[in-house]
Scaffold this motif. Sequence first.
Motif, PDB file in Angstrom:
ATOM      1  N   PHE A  38       0.807  -1.219   0.000  1.00 12.23           N
ATOM      2  CA  PHE A  38       0.000   0.000   0.000  1.00 12.23           C
ATOM      3  C   PHE A  38       0.842   1.273   0.000  1.00 12.23           C
ATOM      4  O   PHE A  38       0.338   2.344   0.287  1.00 12.23           O
ATOM      5  CB  PHE A  38      -0.956  -0.021   1.193  1.00 12.23           C
ATOM      6  CG  PHE A  38      -1.794  -1.267   1.208  1.00 12.23           C
ATOM      7  CD1 PHE A  38      -2.869  -1.386   0.339  1.00 12.23           C
ATOM      8  CD2 PHE A  38      -1.488  -2.323   2.039  1.00 12.23           C
ATOM      9  CE1 PHE A  38      -3.626  -2.537   0.311  1.00 12.23           C
ATOM     10  CE2 PHE A  38      -2.246  -3.480   2.024  1.00 12.23           C
ATOM     11  CZ  PHE A  38      -3.325  -3.588   1.162  1.00 12.23           C
ATOM     12  N   GLN A  39       2.112   1.156  -0.374  1.00 11.18           N
ATOM     13  CA  GLN A  39       2.982   2.318  -0.413  1.00 11.18           C
ATOM     14  C   GLN A  39       3.117   2.925  -1.801  1.00 11.18           C
ATOM     15  O   GLN A  39       3.792   3.922  -1.982  1.00 11.18           O
ATOM     16  CB  GLN A  39       4.371   1.942   0.137  1.00 11.18           C
ATOM     17  CG  GLN A  39       4.331   1.588   1.600  1.00 11.18           C
ATOM     18  CD  GLN A  39       5.652   1.057   2.114  1.00 11.18           C
ATOM     19  OE1 GLN A  39       6.561   0.763   1.349  1.00 11.18           O
ATOM     20  NE2 GLN A  39       5.758   0.922   3.421  1.00 11.18           N
ATOM     21  N   GLN A  95       1.951   7.732   8.372  1.00 13.46           N
ATOM     22  CA  GLN A  95       2.121   6.970   7.132  1.00 13.46           C
ATOM     23  C   GLN A  95       1.517   5.576   7.282  1.00 13.46           C
ATOM     24  O   GLN A  95       0.817   5.100   6.383  1.00 13.46           O
ATOM     25  CB  GLN A  95       3.603   6.877   6.752  1.00 13.46           C
ATOM     26  CG  GLN A  95       3.848   6.281   5.392  1.00 13.46           C
ATOM     27  CD  GLN A  95       3.228   7.102   4.264  1.00 13.46           C
ATOM     28  OE1 GLN A  95       3.271   8.325   4.263  1.00 13.46           O
ATOM     29  NE2 GLN A  95       2.624   6.419   3.312  1.00 13.46           N
ATOM     30  N   THR A  96       1.758   4.930   8.410  1.00 12.19           N
ATOM     31  CA  THR A  96       1.180   3.604   8.656  1.00 12.19           C
ATOM     32  C   THR A  96      -0.341   3.679   8.677  1.00 12.19           C
ATOM     33  O   THR A  96      -1.020   2.833   8.085  1.00 12.19           O
ATOM     34  CB  THR A  96       1.708   3.029   9.991  1.00 12.19           C
ATOM     35  OG1 THR A  96       3.125   2.910   9.913  1.00 12.19           O
ATOM     36  CG2 THR A  96       1.090   1.672  10.296  1.00 12.19           C
ATOM     37  N   GLU A  99      -1.611   3.983   5.153  1.00 13.70           N
ATOM     38  CA  GLU A  99      -1.507   2.705   4.440  1.00 13.70           C
ATOM     39  C   GLU A  99      -2.579   1.727   4.913  1.00 13.70           C
ATOM     40  O   GLU A  99      -3.144   0.978   4.117  1.00 13.70           O
ATOM     41  CB  GLU A  99      -0.105   2.131   4.615  1.00 13.70           C
ATOM     42  CG  GLU A  99       0.940   2.945   3.872  1.00 13.70           C
ATOM     43  CD  GLU A  99       2.362   2.699   4.336  1.00 13.70           C
ATOM     44  OE1 GLU A  99       2.580   1.854   5.252  1.00 13.70           O
ATOM     45  OE2 GLU A  99       3.270   3.347   3.788  1.00 13.70           O
ATOM     46  N   GLU A 102      -5.758   2.365   3.243  1.00 10.58           N
ATOM     47  CA  GLU A 102      -5.763   1.790   1.894  1.00 10.58           C
ATOM     48  C   GLU A 102      -6.131   0.312   1.961  1.00 10.58           C
ATOM     49  O   GLU A 102      -6.907  -0.181   1.132  1.00 10.58           O
ATOM     50  CB  GLU A 102      -4.400   1.952   1.222  1.00 10.58           C
ATOM     51  CG  GLU A 102      -4.114   3.361   0.774  1.00 10.58           C
ATOM     52  CD  GLU A 102      -2.836   3.460  -0.026  1.00 10.58           C
ATOM     53  OE1 GLU A 102      -2.672   2.648  -0.967  1.00 10.58           O
ATOM     54  OE2 GLU A 102      -2.019   4.338   0.265  1.00 10.58           O
TER      55      GLU A 102
END
Length: 157
Positions: A38-39, A95-96, A99, A102
């Motif tokens: 998911f990055q 950021q985690t 993700e 997502e």
Amino acid sequence: MQVFSFSLFWTIVIDIAAWTFFHLAISALCLRLPLATFQNEAFWSRIYPWEKSGALWDQLFRVKAWKGRLIDGASLFRSGYQKKTLHGTGKEDLQTFAEETERAELTHWLSILPAPLFFLWNPPMVGWLMIVYAVVFNLPFIITQRYNRGRIKKMLS
């Protein structure tokens, strides 16, 4: 096209069992995907400028008013990532979180896909109701993930 025919009782039992299976199986499969999946900001998960960093979803659907009432499916799985609150405000935490939204969004998009299978053992009208159910059930979760991710991405930029 209905291929199998069951009594009303068994049709309802099969419908409930099938939806339970599909929701849990798709969730479990998506949880197994590495977070690195998911990055890449795929086209389906990218937050577009017209979404106004998620604000569009609140303008259209008043997401802030009801998102807290949604069940976080991560609580059903030991390895699930709870998204009810932020796990921190550092860049890596944000950021985690983005993700994981997502992952959740993908899970709900994929959970709509089995709906046409219900035509195999349901009359056409019920098959269409199953498609409506799949969309109506999953859309609030998809909208919420896009709303949250838009806000997180804005914080990260």
